[in-house]
Scaffold this active site. Structure first.
Site, PDB file in Angstrom:
ATOM      1  N   LYS A  32       0.857  -1.189   0.000  1.00  0.00           N
ATOM      2  CA  LYS A  32       0.000   0.000   0.000  1.00  0.00           C
ATOM      3  C   LYS A  32       0.887   1.230   0.000  1.00  0.00           C
ATOM      4  O   LYS A  32       1.856   1.310   0.765  1.00  0.00           O
ATOM      5  CB  LYS A  32      -0.904  -0.031   1.236  1.00  0.00           C
ATOM      6  CG  LYS A  32      -1.928   1.095   1.307  1.00  0.00           C
ATOM      7  CD  LYS A  32      -2.810   0.921   2.536  1.00  0.00           C
ATOM      8  CE  LYS A  32      -3.875   1.999   2.631  1.00  0.00           C
ATOM      9  NZ  LYS A  32      -4.786   1.796   3.780  1.00  0.00           N
ATOM     10  N   SER A  81      -9.720   1.771   2.707  1.00  0.00           N
ATOM     11  CA  SER A  81      -8.826   2.523   1.842  1.00  0.00           C
ATOM     12  C   SER A  81      -7.788   1.657   1.130  1.00  0.00           C
ATOM     13  O   SER A  81      -7.150   2.092   0.176  1.00  0.00           O
ATOM     14  CB  SER A  81      -8.093   3.580   2.677  1.00  0.00           C
ATOM     15  OG  SER A  81      -7.259   2.963   3.664  1.00  0.00           O
ATOM     16  N   SER A 120     -10.296  -0.435   6.816  1.00  0.00           N
ATOM     17  CA  SER A 120      -9.599  -0.135   5.570  1.00  0.00           C
ATOM     18  C   SER A 120      -9.044  -1.343   4.837  1.00  0.00           C
ATOM     19  O   SER A 120      -8.803  -1.270   3.636  1.00  0.00           O
ATOM     20  CB  SER A 120      -8.454   0.856   5.833  1.00  0.00           C
ATOM     21  OG  SER A 120      -8.948   2.126   6.125  1.00  0.00           O
TER      22      SER A 120
END
Length: 202
Positions: free
Chosen positions: A95, A171, A195
């Protein structure tokens, strides 16, 4: 079934038993990325293109050269009879809030678009020491604040591999999308309020 579709534990077993090399696993992952990912997320990408439809768009930055170096190191260790690590030859993505030395770390925000990390974040470093191959940085909601991955400043934003007309959640949408599409076996995500749980469920 392609190597990129196997789970991480099977990849490690194949490499340790010399039934496959880390470079072969890497080549399978890179081929899958080329087939399904499409344009990486970019600032000011222009209008949507016909070829964008049906693509996953998980990546912001592909670090194929880094992954190639790591794969060769794993294969050398295997040939020498050394322990290549618990994640030997397993392709991973990160990420894009975790730093990887020499690669951009954007947090999916325009304000960090030119930030090249001078160090590697501890979780990434630990995975590298365990023999993982870092394929690149994947997209997310800007500063990890969102639940669809659409708020990224880097477009096209990630899509759901099961139905690219839908979002992958957020996210950590790029992380989940990359794993689900077989672009990598594992991905580092984060979770403050769902997330990574939400994208995993999506």
């Amino acid at each position: 079934m392609e190597l990129c579709d196997l789970p991480a534990h099977q990849i490690v077993a194949l490499i340790r038993s010399k039934q496959a090399s880390a470079e072969e696993v890497l080549d399978s992952a890179l081929q899958r990325i080329a087939q399904v990912d499409g344009r990486p997320g970019a600032l000011d990408p222009g209008p949507a293109l016909p070829e964008d439809a049906g693509k996953v768009h998980a990546f912001i930055t592909l670090t194929a050269d880094l992954a190639r170096q790591q794969a060769r190191a794993v294969d050398r260790a295997i040939r020498s009879g050394e322990d290549p690590g618990e994640l030997a030859g397993v392709p991973i993505t990160v990420k894009d809030i975790f730093t990887v030395q020499g690669a951009p770390t954007t947090a999916a925000s325009r304000i960090l678009a030119n930030f090249d990390a001078p160090y590697t974040a501890t979780p990434v470093e630990r995975m590298q020491r365990a023999g993982a191959l870092v394929l690149g940085k994947v997209n997310l909601d800007e500063f990890a604040f969102g639940s669809s991955s659409e708020s990224s400043a880097f477009q096209p934003s990630p899509r759901n591999p099961w139905d690219t007309a839908r979002v992958p959640g957020g996210s950590s949408g790029g992380s989940a999308a990359a794993v689900a599409a077989g672009e990598c076996q594992l991905s580092l995500g984060t979770d403050t309020a769902g997330s990574i749980r939400q994208p995993a469920a999506f």
